[in-house]
Write a protein that holds these residues in place. Sequence first.
Motif, mmCIF file in Angstrom:
data_model
loop_
_atom_site.group_PDB
_atom_site.id
_atom_site.type_symbol
_atom_site.label_atom_id
_atom_site.label_comp_id
_atom_site.label_asym_id
_atom_site.label_seq_id
_atom_site.Cartn_x
_atom_site.Cartn_y
_atom_site.Cartn_z
ATOM 1 N N GLN A 7 4.366 -1.400 -3.343
ATOM 2 C CA GLN A 7 4.583 -1.604 -1.904
ATOM 3 C C GLN A 7 3.961 -0.467 -1.098
ATOM 4 O O GLN A 7 3.336 -0.709 -0.058
ATOM 5 N N ARG A 8 4.092 0.765 -1.588
ATOM 6 C CA ARG A 8 3.495 1.906 -0.873
ATOM 7 C C ARG A 8 1.972 1.797 -0.855
ATOM 8 O O ARG A 8 1.336 2.006 0.183
ATOM 9 N N ARG A 40 0.942 -0.975 1.473
ATOM 10 C CA ARG A 40 1.174 -0.615 2.870
ATOM 11 C C ARG A 40 0.030 0.239 3.408
ATOM 12 O O ARG A 40 -0.471 -0.005 4.515
ATOM 13 N N VAL A 41 -0.416 1.227 2.631
ATOM 14 C CA VAL A 41 -1.509 2.060 3.118
ATOM 15 C C VAL A 41 -2.827 1.283 3.125
ATOM 16 O O VAL A 41 -3.709 1.540 3.952
ATOM 17 N N GLN A 88 -2.817 -0.542 6.353
ATOM 18 C CA GLN A 88 -3.139 0.389 7.439
ATOM 19 C C GLN A 88 -4.643 0.616 7.539
ATOM 20 O O GLN A 88 -5.215 0.637 8.635
ATOM 21 N N ALA A 124 -2.840 8.962 2.781
ATOM 22 C CA ALA A 124 -1.713 8.508 3.600
ATOM 23 C C ALA A 124 -0.490 8.321 2.710
ATOM 24 O O ALA A 124 -0.595 7.750 1.616
ATOM 25 N N GLU A 125 0.645 8.832 3.162
ATOM 26 C CA GLU A 125 1.922 8.676 2.453
ATOM 27 C C GLU A 125 1.849 9.163 1.008
ATOM 28 O O GLU A 125 2.479 8.602 0.109
ATOM 29 N N GLY A 126 1.052 10.206 0.758
ATOM 30 C CA GLY A 126 0.923 10.734 -0.583
ATOM 31 C C GLY A 126 -0.007 9.951 -1.483
ATOM 32 O O GLY A 126 -0.198 10.312 -2.645
ATOM 33 N N VAL A 127 -0.597 8.894 -0.945
ATOM 34 C CA VAL A 127 -1.540 8.064 -1.702
ATOM 35 C C VAL A 127 -2.957 8.456 -1.303
ATOM 36 O O VAL A 127 -3.290 8.480 -0.111
ATOM 37 N N CYS A 150 -1.566 15.053 -2.588
ATOM 38 C CA CYS A 150 -1.285 13.652 -2.908
ATOM 39 C C CYS A 150 -0.695 13.557 -4.318
ATOM 40 O O CYS A 150 -1.072 14.316 -5.210
ATOM 41 N N ASP A 151 0.220 12.611 -4.522
ATOM 42 C CA ASP A 151 0.851 12.475 -5.837
ATOM 43 C C ASP A 151 0.239 11.346 -6.669
ATOM 44 O O ASP A 151 0.462 11.272 -7.878
#
Length: 283
Positions: A16-17, A20-21, A24, A211-214, A248-249
């Motif tokens: 989902q993450r 989502r990016v 975006q 974005a968001e660690g991705v 980033c992870d």
Amino acid sequence: MDADRLPLFCDTALAQRIERVEAQLIAQGSEAAHRRRADTAGFVFPFAGGVASFAEEDSPLNKVAGLGFGGVPSATDLDEVERAFSARKSPVQIELAHLADPTIGALLTGRGYRLTSFENVLGLRLTGERERVMPTGITVRPSGDDEFEPWLDVVAEGFASPDAQGVPSHEEFPREVIARAVRDLTAAAGVVRRVALRDGVIVGGASFRMAEGVAQLTGATTAPAHRRRGVQTALLSSRLADVAAAGCDVAVVTTQPGSKSQQNAQRQGFDLLYTRAILVKEA
């Protein structure tokens, strides 16, 4: 690669993450196309946790992305999306992760969508420092604003001449269409550029977005005359070192199944996380 390394497991939260990016990215690139064209032909609007986007005629940004993790779309919502694309004489293309709500696939096929292709999403857990692998004669560095056009030229040339290994893409875009889409994504979505040189000559280009660690590895290509010389490996390892250093992870890359790009990514330790089904309904 460490033989004892545990593969990266992708649960629905990670998928989902990532989706989502991705939504975006598509939305921001499409909005940049609308500003460039200064017309009202395009659209971007939220759709069941994802985004429906139409940038311009024949654009690779014309799609529904990120669907499947925000509930099942209603018939009314699907009607709205289909009317919007139909009004622009464009098919509806939906990218649906196999980890998404399984009822959505049945809903779409029941409405006349057909399965046309697949694409793979691969991921790599980022921990510690990453080694930059540079074959002899090849260097990778940031691409400055003064060389945007040469960078764009090599990227567009490479994408217009895809690698023949693996399952071919169901889509082909003219070089000028690719160039406009890449320009829009670079201008608006926070995409960072890298250029590869071989003996001082620009032979490859790549980009990434965080974005968001991705870390999204948003494309890498090599001019056809310089392929099979380690340029892709250099571009990939350099970007991984950059995004790991930025905190980033996880890094992700999307490839055609069985392609040289997938092979290169797996050599760098990427794991296959999930597959997107490409479902299309003609206008």
